[in-house]
Enzyme design. Sequence first.
Site, PDB file in Angstrom:
ATOM      1  N   CYS A   4      31.905  82.633  70.668  1.00  0.00           N
ATOM      2  CA  CYS A   4      31.487  83.559  69.612  1.00  0.00           C
ATOM      3  C   CYS A   4      30.130  84.165  69.958  1.00  0.00           C
ATOM      4  O   CYS A   4      29.153  83.453  70.197  1.00  0.00           O
ATOM      5  CB  CYS A   4      31.420  82.805  68.280  1.00  0.00           C
ATOM      6  SG  CYS A   4      30.665  83.771  66.983  1.00  0.00           S
ATOM      7  N   ASP A  30      20.791  95.197  64.520  1.00  0.00           N
ATOM      8  CA  ASP A  30      22.089  95.558  65.087  1.00  0.00           C
ATOM      9  C   ASP A  30      21.849  96.357  66.368  1.00  0.00           C
ATOM     10  O   ASP A  30      21.013  97.267  66.416  1.00  0.00           O
ATOM     11  CB  ASP A  30      22.893  96.380  64.078  1.00  0.00           C
ATOM     12  CG  ASP A  30      24.360  96.480  64.459  1.00  0.00           C
ATOM     13  OD1 ASP A  30      25.204  95.929  63.740  1.00  0.00           O
ATOM     14  OD2 ASP A  30      24.668  97.123  65.503  1.00  0.00           O
ATOM     15  N   HIS A  99      29.184  87.955  58.703  1.00  0.00           N
ATOM     16  CA  HIS A  99      27.819  88.482  58.689  1.00  0.00           C
ATOM     17  C   HIS A  99      27.692  89.566  57.642  1.00  0.00           C
ATOM     18  O   HIS A  99      28.671  90.228  57.292  1.00  0.00           O
ATOM     19  CB  HIS A  99      27.423  89.019  60.068  1.00  0.00           C
ATOM     20  CG  HIS A  99      28.416  90.005  60.631  1.00  0.00           C
ATOM     21  ND1 HIS A  99      29.599  89.590  61.229  1.00  0.00           N
ATOM     22  CD2 HIS A  99      28.423  91.348  60.661  1.00  0.00           C
ATOM     23  CE1 HIS A  99      30.283  90.662  61.623  1.00  0.00           C
ATOM     24  NE2 HIS A  99      29.597  91.743  61.277  1.00  0.00           N
TER      25      HIS A  99
HETATM   26  P1  AMP Z   1      31.480  94.163  62.366  1.00  0.00           P
HETATM   27  O1  AMP Z   1      32.130  95.365  62.979  1.00  0.00           O
HETATM   28  O2  AMP Z   1      31.361  94.192  60.871  1.00  0.00           O
HETATM   29  O3  AMP Z   1      32.112  92.889  62.871  1.00  0.00           O
HETATM   30  O4  AMP Z   1      29.972  94.197  62.875  1.00  0.00           O
HETATM   31  C1  AMP Z   1      29.594  93.741  64.126  1.00  0.00           C
HETATM   32  C2  AMP Z   1      28.250  94.366  64.415  1.00  0.00           C
HETATM   33  O5  AMP Z   1      27.653  93.639  65.472  1.00  0.00           O
HETATM   34  C3  AMP Z   1      28.352  95.828  64.882  1.00  0.00           C
HETATM   35  O6  AMP Z   1      27.594  96.662  63.994  1.00  0.00           O
HETATM   36  C4  AMP Z   1      27.741  95.796  66.282  1.00  0.00           C
HETATM   37  O7  AMP Z   1      26.972  96.931  66.576  1.00  0.00           O
HETATM   38  C5  AMP Z   1      26.887  94.529  66.234  1.00  0.00           C
HETATM   39  N1  AMP Z   1      26.661  93.895  67.533  1.00  0.00           N
HETATM   40  C6  AMP Z   1      27.563  93.680  68.525  1.00  0.00           C
HETATM   41  N2  AMP Z   1      26.984  93.039  69.543  1.00  0.00           N
HETATM   42  C7  AMP Z   1      25.680  92.836  69.199  1.00  0.00           C
HETATM   43  C8  AMP Z   1      24.557  92.228  69.849  1.00  0.00           C
HETATM   44  N3  AMP Z   1      24.649  91.685  71.083  1.00  0.00           N
HETATM   45  N4  AMP Z   1      23.361  92.217  69.211  1.00  0.00           N
HETATM   46  C9  AMP Z   1      23.249  92.762  67.977  1.00  0.00           C
HETATM   47  N5  AMP Z   1      24.270  93.343  67.310  1.00  0.00           N
HETATM   48  C10 AMP Z   1      25.469  93.387  67.913  1.00  0.00           C
HETATM   49 ZN    ZN Z   2      30.199  82.062  65.545  1.00  0.00          ZN
END
Ligand code: AMP
Ligand code: ZN
Length: 113
Positions: A4, A30, A99
């Site tokens: 994860c 993000d 989240h």
């Molecule tokens: P969701 O689509 O609701 O699952 O949101 C996942 C969020 O995680 C998205 O807005 C991505 O831009 C963000 N995300 C993905 N990888 C990373 C990372 N390495 N660091 C910070 N945010 C991330």
């Molecule tokens: Zn997790």
Amino acid sequence: MEDCLFCKIIKGEIPATKVYEDDDMVIFKDIDPKAKNHHLCVPKSHFKLLADMTETQGEMLLKCFKKIPTLVKELGLENGYRLVINQGDDAGQSVFHLHIHILSGQKMGWTPA
Ligand code: AMP
Ligand code: ZN
């Protein structure tokens, strides 16, 4: 959980711009912001969906909701914000560790609601 992304960020195995952390949650920027200010508040316990949540995890999530309004300055939320939790594929969830999106400021083309 081993595979994860957010568990790896919580453990410090993958870098993130963390702005707050305690025993229950971490808040970081993000990587692909959908608003001027876009943070993610991530409970430290791994669960995919609200439907999977145990009572203890529910208490952790409640702590997240109680903490966010106390961090208005750190998160740039003085003029208002919205909270979003995507649940499942049809909601666009891409990271299956629950989240809370914390969004504030000008929209940048993403309208979750
Ligand atoms: P969701 O689509 O609701 O699952 O949101 C996942 C969020 O995680 C998205 O807005 C991505 O831009 C963000 N995300 C993905 N990888 C990373 C990372 N390495 N660091 C910070 N945010 C991330
Ligand atoms: Zn997790």
